[in-house]
Design a protein around this motif. Structure first.
Motif, mmCIF file in Angstrom:
data_model
loop_
_atom_site.group_PDB
_atom_site.id
_atom_site.type_symbol
_atom_site.label_atom_id
_atom_site.label_comp_id
_atom_site.label_asym_id
_atom_site.label_seq_id
_atom_site.Cartn_x
_atom_site.Cartn_y
_atom_site.Cartn_z
ATOM 1 N N ALA A 125 0.842 -1.190 0.000
ATOM 2 C CA ALA A 125 0.000 0.000 0.000
ATOM 3 C C ALA A 125 0.877 1.240 0.000
ATOM 4 O O ALA A 125 1.829 1.336 0.781
ATOM 5 C CB ALA A 125 -0.918 0.009 1.227
ATOM 6 N N ALA A 126 0.556 2.206 -0.876
ATOM 7 C CA ALA A 126 1.335 3.440 -0.947
ATOM 8 C C ALA A 126 0.409 4.628 -1.106
ATOM 9 O O ALA A 126 -0.754 4.495 -1.515
ATOM 10 C CB ALA A 126 2.331 3.389 -2.096
ATOM 11 N N TRP A 127 0.926 5.807 -0.810
ATOM 12 C CA TRP A 127 0.170 7.048 -0.861
ATOM 13 C C TRP A 127 0.569 7.827 -2.114
ATOM 14 O O TRP A 127 1.754 8.008 -2.400
ATOM 15 C CB TRP A 127 0.428 7.883 0.384
ATOM 16 N N LEU A 128 -0.431 8.308 -2.851
ATOM 17 C CA LEU A 128 -0.199 9.042 -4.084
ATOM 18 C C LEU A 128 -0.656 10.491 -3.927
ATOM 19 O O LEU A 128 -1.642 10.759 -3.242
ATOM 20 C CB LEU A 128 -0.990 8.414 -5.238
ATOM 21 N N PRO A 129 0.027 11.431 -4.572
ATOM 22 C CA PRO A 129 -0.456 12.819 -4.537
ATOM 23 C C PRO A 129 -1.694 12.981 -5.411
ATOM 24 O O PRO A 129 -1.813 12.350 -6.462
ATOM 25 C CB PRO A 129 0.735 13.604 -5.114
ATOM 26 N N ASP A 210 -8.732 9.174 -13.423
ATOM 27 C CA ASP A 210 -9.248 9.928 -12.281
ATOM 28 C C ASP A 210 -8.526 9.610 -10.967
ATOM 29 O O ASP A 210 -8.913 10.132 -9.915
ATOM 30 C CB ASP A 210 -10.744 9.647 -12.101
ATOM 31 N N ILE A 211 -7.488 8.780 -11.024
ATOM 32 C CA ILE A 211 -6.790 8.382 -9.798
ATOM 33 C C ILE A 211 -6.262 9.587 -9.038
ATOM 34 O O ILE A 211 -6.345 9.660 -7.805
ATOM 35 C CB ILE A 211 -5.635 7.415 -10.137
ATOM 36 N N PHE A 212 -5.717 10.569 -9.773
ATOM 37 C CA PHE A 212 -5.064 11.711 -9.134
ATOM 38 C C PHE A 212 -6.003 12.911 -8.965
ATOM 39 O O PHE A 212 -5.553 13.995 -8.614
ATOM 40 C CB PHE A 212 -3.832 12.121 -9.950
ATOM 41 N N SER A 213 -7.284 12.706 -9.203
ATOM 42 C CA SER A 213 -8.246 13.810 -9.140
ATOM 43 C C SER A 213 -8.665 14.151 -7.719
ATOM 44 O O SER A 213 -9.216 15.223 -7.478
ATOM 45 C CB SER A 213 -9.492 13.457 -9.962
ATOM 46 N N GLY A 214 -8.468 13.232 -6.779
ATOM 47 C CA GLY A 214 -8.933 13.453 -5.412
ATOM 48 C C GLY A 214 -10.334 12.949 -5.161
ATOM 49 O O GLY A 214 -10.920 13.221 -4.112
ATOM 50 N N GLN A 215 -10.886 12.171 -6.104
ATOM 51 C CA GLN A 215 -12.247 11.658 -5.940
ATOM 52 C C GLN A 215 -12.330 10.537 -4.902
ATOM 53 O O GLN A 215 -13.407 10.259 -4.395
ATOM 54 C CB GLN A 215 -12.772 11.130 -7.277
ATOM 55 N N ALA A 216 -11.210 9.881 -4.619
ATOM 56 C CA ALA A 216 -11.218 8.744 -3.693
ATOM 57 C C ALA A 216 -10.048 8.853 -2.720
ATOM 58 O O ALA A 216 -8.988 9.389 -3.055
ATOM 59 C CB ALA A 216 -11.139 7.433 -4.465
ATOM 60 N N ASP A 217 -10.269 8.353 -1.507
ATOM 61 C CA ASP A 217 -9.197 8.273 -0.509
ATOM 62 C C ASP A 217 -8.459 6.949 -0.593
ATOM 63 O O ASP A 217 -7.286 6.857 -0.221
ATOM 64 C CB ASP A 217 -9.787 8.422 0.901
ATOM 65 N N VAL A 218 -9.157 5.909 -1.062
ATOM 66 C CA VAL A 218 -8.582 4.573 -1.195
ATOM 67 C C VAL A 218 -8.947 4.028 -2.568
ATOM 68 O O VAL A 218 -10.126 4.059 -2.956
ATOM 69 C CB VAL A 218 -9.106 3.606 -0.100
ATOM 70 N N ILE A 219 -7.950 3.533 -3.289
ATOM 71 C CA ILE A 219 -8.177 2.951 -4.614
ATOM 72 C C ILE A 219 -7.660 1.516 -4.576
ATOM 73 O O ILE A 219 -6.495 1.277 -4.269
ATOM 74 C CB ILE A 219 -7.456 3.753 -5.706
#
Length: 334
Positions: A125-129, A210-219
């Motif tokens: 698990a990693a955190w993305l901007p 849409d991964i980097f859009s901020g629509q989700a906290d967890v993908i």
């Protein structure tokens, strides 16, 4: 105070980069203690500038066994990474940070740790901007495929790590489209199940764009997809910077324009700096292990150490275990 084990022989560069990274972090954070596992010959060039909160454990590198991780299960090893794992298992350190490749870390987590029964392998698990902050993505390569059960366990791990206590995290499944009928059967089955979870804010499918859009906290996705997304994104960012640099290097006014753009974009570029986001959690066992990128420089590896310290402060391993316990209780898994 946290005691953090560091494997000095992992990654592309080994002690020449990892020792300065440790000095950088532990000199700036004297409340924490670094335990460096590696060949003592590597410390000779650095011994006069070593911070007081660092100690050294003399071990060998992992040598050719790094390419044959399965053999690590059949022998008792004394390499830097395996000695560090033994110290973590025995409670001599609180967390471990290594740039060793994923296969080795997965094998040693299984050898020295206790994996939660809901998982058949750990999950990366990693955190993305993102445009609004950060998002967690998992799995990033621990397992190349994922069935419905695995996707649900990944969702539980992500929920545990992303929950703040104020609101349920927004969770999405990565798919080729947002429509409910798209994607592999495992994704569609997991989608149907997640719609019944009351303690997450399930947002359905999300597309890669849409991964980097901020629509989700967890993908949530399988490891092959997640790993490919991360590497493709890093490559696209490198290409963008290279093209900008090449375009602005020539001409009388272009250096001045480049200087102005750099000043204007400093905050944005810092947010996108992959060095500051380095460090993936090898999640799902009782051991707190953070994997650094193999090609990390000293600043990036120091960020991975900070990731381990933060995960320790948040009791990440305990939160994951409790969330997986709830998953098994509410949604019995095969």
């Amino acid at each position: 105070m946290a005691r953090i084990a560091i494997d000095l022989h992992g990654g592309d560069f080994g002690p020449s980069i990892l020792i300065p990274a440790c000095f950088r972090y532990f000199r700036a954070n004297p409340q924490h203690h670094g335990v460096l596992f590696g060949n003592l010959n590597a410390r000779q060039a650095f011994k006069h500038s070593c911070p007081a909160n660092i100690e050294w454990i003399d071990t060998n590198d992992i040598s050719d066994l790094a390419h044959k991780p399965a053999q690590l299960m059949r022998r008792d090893g004394f390499s830097s990474i395996e000695t560090a794992f033994k110290a973590l298992r025995d409670g001599q350190v609180d967390a471990l940070v290594s740039a060793e490749h994923t296969g080795v870390l997965l094998v040693l987590v299984g050898k020295y740790g206790a994996l939660h029964p809901a998982l058949n392998r750990p999950v990366l698990a990693a955190w993305l901007p993102t445009l609004t902050g950060t998002a967690m993505m998992l799995d990033l390569g621990a397992s190349f495929t994922a069935n419905q059960q695995q996707l649900l366990t990944y969702a539980a791990v992500g929920k545990a790590l992303a929950s703040t206590g104020e609101a349920n995290p927004r969770l999405s499944l990565l798919n080729v489209g947002a429509e409910y009928y798209k994607g592999p059967e495992a994704l569609r089955l997991a989608h149907a199940t997640l719609q019944g979870w009351s303690d997450i804010d399930y947002r359905g499918f999300i597309e890669a764009s849409d991964i980097f859009s901020g629509q989700a906290d967890v993908i949530v996705c399988d490891g092959f997809t997640g790993n490919s997304i991360i590497k493709a994104s890093a490559g696209a960012l490198d290409l963008t910077f290279a093209l900008l640099k090449a375009r602005l290097e020539h001409g009388l006014l272009k250096p001045l324009l480049a200087w102005w753009l750099k000043r204007q974009l400093t905050t944005v570029l810092k947010k996108l700096d992959p060095r500051l986001a380095n460090g993936a959690l090898v999640a799902g066992s009782n051991l707190l292990v953070v994997k650094s990128h193999g090609n990390a420089n000293d600043r990036a590896f120091a960020s991975a150490i900070e990731r381990a310290v933060s995960a320790l402060a948040l009791d990440s391993t305990g939160k994951i275990r409790r969330e997986l316990d709830k998953l098994v209780e509410k949604w019995p898994l095969d």
